[in-house]
Write a protein that holds these residues in place. Sequence first.
Motif, PDB file in Angstrom:
ATOM      1  N   ALA A  15       0.537  -1.135  -0.074  1.00  0.00           N
ATOM      2  CA  ALA A  15      -0.347  -0.372  -0.218  1.00  0.00           C
ATOM      3  C   ALA A  15       0.905   1.002   0.260  1.00  0.00           C
ATOM      4  O   ALA A  15       2.123   1.256   0.309  1.00  0.00           O
ATOM      5  N   SER A  40      10.757  -7.863   8.923  1.00  0.00           N
ATOM      6  CA  SER A  40      11.124  -7.166   7.468  1.00  0.00           C
ATOM      7  C   SER A  40      13.166  -6.616   8.408  1.00  0.00           C
ATOM      8  O   SER A  40      12.985  -5.901   9.630  1.00  0.00           O
ATOM      9  N   TRP A  76      14.738  -7.572  -2.118  1.00  0.00           N
ATOM     10  CA  TRP A  76      15.487  -6.240  -1.097  1.00  0.00           C
ATOM     11  C   TRP A  76      14.613  -5.290  -1.928  1.00  0.00           C
ATOM     12  O   TRP A  76      14.838  -5.176  -3.226  1.00  0.00           O
ATOM     13  N   THR A  86      13.565  -8.757   2.561  1.00  0.00           N
ATOM     14  CA  THR A  86      13.523  -9.931   3.891  1.00  0.00           C
ATOM     15  C   THR A  86      14.119 -11.067   3.831  1.00  0.00           C
ATOM     16  O   THR A  86      14.671 -11.127   3.474  1.00  0.00           O
TER      17      THR A  86
HETATM   18  P1  5GP Z   1       8.080   2.258   6.171  1.00  0.00           P
HETATM   19  O1  5GP Z   1       8.561   2.957   6.408  1.00  0.00           O
HETATM   20  O2  5GP Z   1       6.748   3.247   6.500  1.00  0.00           O
HETATM   21  O3  5GP Z   1       7.806   1.602   7.565  1.00  0.00           O
HETATM   22  O4  5GP Z   1       8.044   1.129   4.565  1.00  0.00           O
HETATM   23  C1  5GP Z   1       7.912   2.283   3.657  1.00  0.00           C
HETATM   24  C2  5GP Z   1       7.884   0.908   2.719  1.00  0.00           C
HETATM   25  O5  5GP Z   1       8.425   0.619   2.361  1.00  0.00           O
HETATM   26  C3  5GP Z   1       6.917   0.557   2.073  1.00  0.00           C
HETATM   27  O6  5GP Z   1       5.560   0.356   1.378  1.00  0.00           O
HETATM   28  C4  5GP Z   1       6.783  -1.010   2.749  1.00  0.00           C
HETATM   29  O7  5GP Z   1       5.603  -2.243   2.528  1.00  0.00           O
HETATM   30  C5  5GP Z   1       7.999  -1.633   2.531  1.00  0.00           C
HETATM   31  N1  5GP Z   1       8.828  -2.403   3.476  1.00  0.00           N
HETATM   32  C6  5GP Z   1       8.444  -2.484   4.536  1.00  0.00           C
HETATM   33  N2  5GP Z   1       9.280  -3.696   4.447  1.00  0.00           N
HETATM   34  C7  5GP Z   1       9.455  -4.573   3.124  1.00  0.00           C
HETATM   35  C8  5GP Z   1      10.764  -5.304   2.642  1.00  0.00           C
HETATM   36  O8  5GP Z   1      11.182  -6.394   3.418  1.00  0.00           O
HETATM   37  N3  5GP Z   1      11.285  -5.763   1.735  1.00  0.00           N
HETATM   38  C9  5GP Z   1      10.260  -4.690   0.934  1.00  0.00           C
HETATM   39  N4  5GP Z   1      10.533  -4.795  -0.135  1.00  0.00           N
HETATM   40  N5  5GP Z   1       9.721  -3.525   0.224  1.00  0.00           N
HETATM   41  C10 5GP Z   1       9.151  -3.629   2.325  1.00  0.00           C
END
Ligand code: 5GP
Length: 190
Positions: A15, A40, A76, A86
């Motif tokens: 999202a 993550s 990543w 991940t």
């Molecule tokens: P936030 O900084 O708002 O927590 O996350 C920013 C973005 O990073 C969000 O779109 C979230 O879904 C994405 N995100 C969080 N963890 C991971 C991950 O392990 N891999 C990827 N590709 N995106 C991630």
Amino acid sequence: MPEAPRRGRLFILSAPSGTGKTTLRKALLQRVPNLAYSVSYTTRPPRPEEVEGRDYRFISKADFEEGIRGGRWAEWARVHGHYYGTSAEDLERLLAAGGDVLLDLDVQGAEALAGRFPQSVTIFLLPPSLEELERRLRARGTDSPEAIAVRLRNAAAEMACRDRYRHVVVNDRLPAALEELAAIVGSYRP
Ligand code: 5GP
Ligand code: ADP
């Protein structure tokens, strides 16, 4: 011949930042049994209410890049100027435990993992409007005006990818969106 042990299925949520993905993810984990969250790794600094190991594993840029070279990440991406990834080892452990796994990934990460795990269920959450998205980002009060501007600029491009997802859920009223998500997960279970 003995039956192969059941392996879990991936449920991948994406999202635009501020939609309510974290709020819904936490509610869904409380609501649905046998669903583990894949925590993550990120180089983003922690927000005040975030807890190491529960919300993210916060690591340095050097350690993240070392992980890229060493093949540590199942996927990543660089999102909003930070690395997110991940751990392949963590994910394997969760899947081997037999339950389903919930992941919160950006669009690139969702595509990469769904490619590696074709049984994945991808779900895109939409805000009711861009105006409401901006209001939620401001109301959350965790990001600087510059960070909010970056997130809003990225939102339109992210939303343009919604058709690549199996399910699209609009997070207008929280309880209704939660019900919809729980029903989606339930529909993939025996
Ligand atoms: P936030 O900084 O708002 O927590 O996350 C920013 C973005 O990073 C969000 O779109 C979230 O879904 C994405 N995100 C969080 N963890 C991971 C991950 O392990 N891999 C990827 N590709 N995106 C991630
Ligand atoms: P994300 O993880 O997608 O960046 P958050 O879960 O942090 O988003 O939610 C952003 C802000 O919007 C938070 O302040 C949260 O309380 C609020 N919020 C989430 N869902 C709704 C909703 N359905 N209606 C109104 N506000 C919401």
